[in-house]
Design a protein around this motif. Structure first.
Motif, PDB file in Angstrom:
ATOM      1  N   ILE A  38       5.239  -4.219   3.999  1.00 44.57           N
ATOM      2  CA  ILE A  38       4.592  -3.189   3.827  1.00 44.57           C
ATOM      3  C   ILE A  38       5.465  -1.981   3.151  1.00 44.57           C
ATOM      4  O   ILE A  38       5.157  -1.309   2.297  1.00 44.57           O
ATOM      5  CB  ILE A  38       4.285  -2.487   4.937  1.00 44.57           C
ATOM      6  N   CYS A  39       6.845  -2.105   3.341  1.00 45.35           N
ATOM      7  CA  CYS A  39       7.900  -1.274   2.975  1.00 45.35           C
ATOM      8  C   CYS A  39       7.988  -1.477   1.428  1.00 45.35           C
ATOM      9  O   CYS A  39       7.879  -0.194   0.776  1.00 45.35           O
ATOM     10  CB  CYS A  39       9.051  -1.327   3.677  1.00 45.35           C
ATOM     11  N   LEU A  42       4.766  -0.282  -0.505  1.00 40.07           N
ATOM     12  CA  LEU A  42       4.610   0.982  -0.702  1.00 40.07           C
ATOM     13  C   LEU A  42       5.629   1.665  -1.734  1.00 40.07           C
ATOM     14  O   LEU A  42       5.296   2.393  -2.455  1.00 40.07           O
ATOM     15  CB  LEU A  42       4.896   1.744   0.663  1.00 40.07           C
ATOM     16  N   ILE A  45       3.909   0.204  -5.109  1.00 37.97           N
ATOM     17  CA  ILE A  45       3.015   0.988  -5.334  1.00 37.97           C
ATOM     18  C   ILE A  45       2.985   2.407  -5.731  1.00 37.97           C
ATOM     19  O   ILE A  45       2.348   2.842  -6.690  1.00 37.97           O
ATOM     20  CB  ILE A  45       1.946   0.714  -4.493  1.00 37.97           C
ATOM     21  N   SER A  46       3.726   2.974  -5.138  1.00 34.97           N
ATOM     22  CA  SER A  46       4.085   4.360  -5.277  1.00 34.97           C
ATOM     23  C   SER A  46       4.800   4.720  -6.821  1.00 34.97           C
ATOM     24  O   SER A  46       4.462   5.527  -7.459  1.00 34.97           O
ATOM     25  CB  SER A  46       5.203   5.083  -4.283  1.00 34.97           C
ATOM     26  N   TRP A  57       2.737  12.528  -4.473  1.00 36.97           N
ATOM     27  CA  TRP A  57       2.255  11.560  -3.455  1.00 36.97           C
ATOM     28  C   TRP A  57       3.305  10.287  -3.641  1.00 36.97           C
ATOM     29  O   TRP A  57       3.365   9.590  -2.812  1.00 36.97           O
ATOM     30  CB  TRP A  57       0.618  11.183  -3.703  1.00 36.97           C
ATOM     31  N   LEU A  61       4.922   8.584  -0.442  1.00 35.37           N
ATOM     32  CA  LEU A  61       4.703   7.225  -0.127  1.00 35.37           C
ATOM     33  C   LEU A  61       6.339   6.585  -0.024  1.00 35.37           C
ATOM     34  O   LEU A  61       6.467   5.790   0.800  1.00 35.37           O
ATOM     35  CB  LEU A  61       3.804   6.467  -1.039  1.00 35.37           C
ATOM     36  N   SER A  62       7.103   7.148  -0.834  1.00 34.31           N
ATOM     37  CA  SER A  62       8.368   6.583  -0.763  1.00 34.31           C
ATOM     38  C   SER A  62       9.119   6.852   0.489  1.00 34.31           C
ATOM     39  O   SER A  62       9.931   6.063   0.909  1.00 34.31           O
ATOM     40  CB  SER A  62       9.489   6.855  -2.100  1.00 34.31           C
ATOM     41  N   VAL A  64       7.780   7.481   3.037  1.00 31.28           N
ATOM     42  CA  VAL A  64       7.146   6.754   4.285  1.00 31.28           C
ATOM     43  C   VAL A  64       7.841   5.290   4.283  1.00 31.28           C
ATOM     44  O   VAL A  64       8.207   4.704   5.493  1.00 31.28           O
ATOM     45  CB  VAL A  64       5.644   6.498   4.185  1.00 31.28           C
ATOM     46  N   ALA A  65       7.789   4.737   3.188  1.00 28.11           N
ATOM     47  CA  ALA A  65       8.713   3.386   3.121  1.00 28.11           C
ATOM     48  C   ALA A  65       9.881   3.413   3.564  1.00 28.11           C
ATOM     49  O   ALA A  65      10.454   2.444   4.168  1.00 28.11           O
ATOM     50  CB  ALA A  65       8.568   3.018   1.569  1.00 28.11           C
TER      51      ALA A  65
END
Length: 86
Positions: A38-39, A42, A45-46, A57, A61-62, A64-65
């Motif tokens: 997931i990391c 993310l 994708i980010s 955004w 997202l980065s 959060v990752a």
């Protein structure tokens, strides 16, 4: 003779080649793998998709990752940590 490993030094303990804790269970390994996937997802994708629409955004997202790996390592080492406490 000093330096050959037979000098009668201190007994091995934690951190000196002593007994290790239990290895992580299969479920812990899978959860760690899922969190790290997931990391990486993310991050990809980010900066490959989301930054075209909103750089803010993508940065969120980065961030959060970036916060995921420490928690994944804590979860992966939980089994051996509980064994060391006994």
């Amino acid at each position: 003779m000093a330096g050959n490993g037979q000098d009668g030094g201190a007994a091995p303990g934690p951190g000196r080649g002593g007994p290790l804790g239990l290895p992580p269970s299969r479920g812990d390994k899978r959860f760690y793998f899922a969190l790290m996937s997931i990391c990486i997802g993310l991050f990809v994708i980010s900066w490959a998709v989301v930054d075209r629409y909103s750089v803010l955004w993508a940065i969120i997202l980065s961030a959060v990752a970036l916060a995921i790996p420490p928690f994944a390592a804590i979860i992966a080492n939980a089994a051996s940590a509980t064994d060391r406490r006994r």
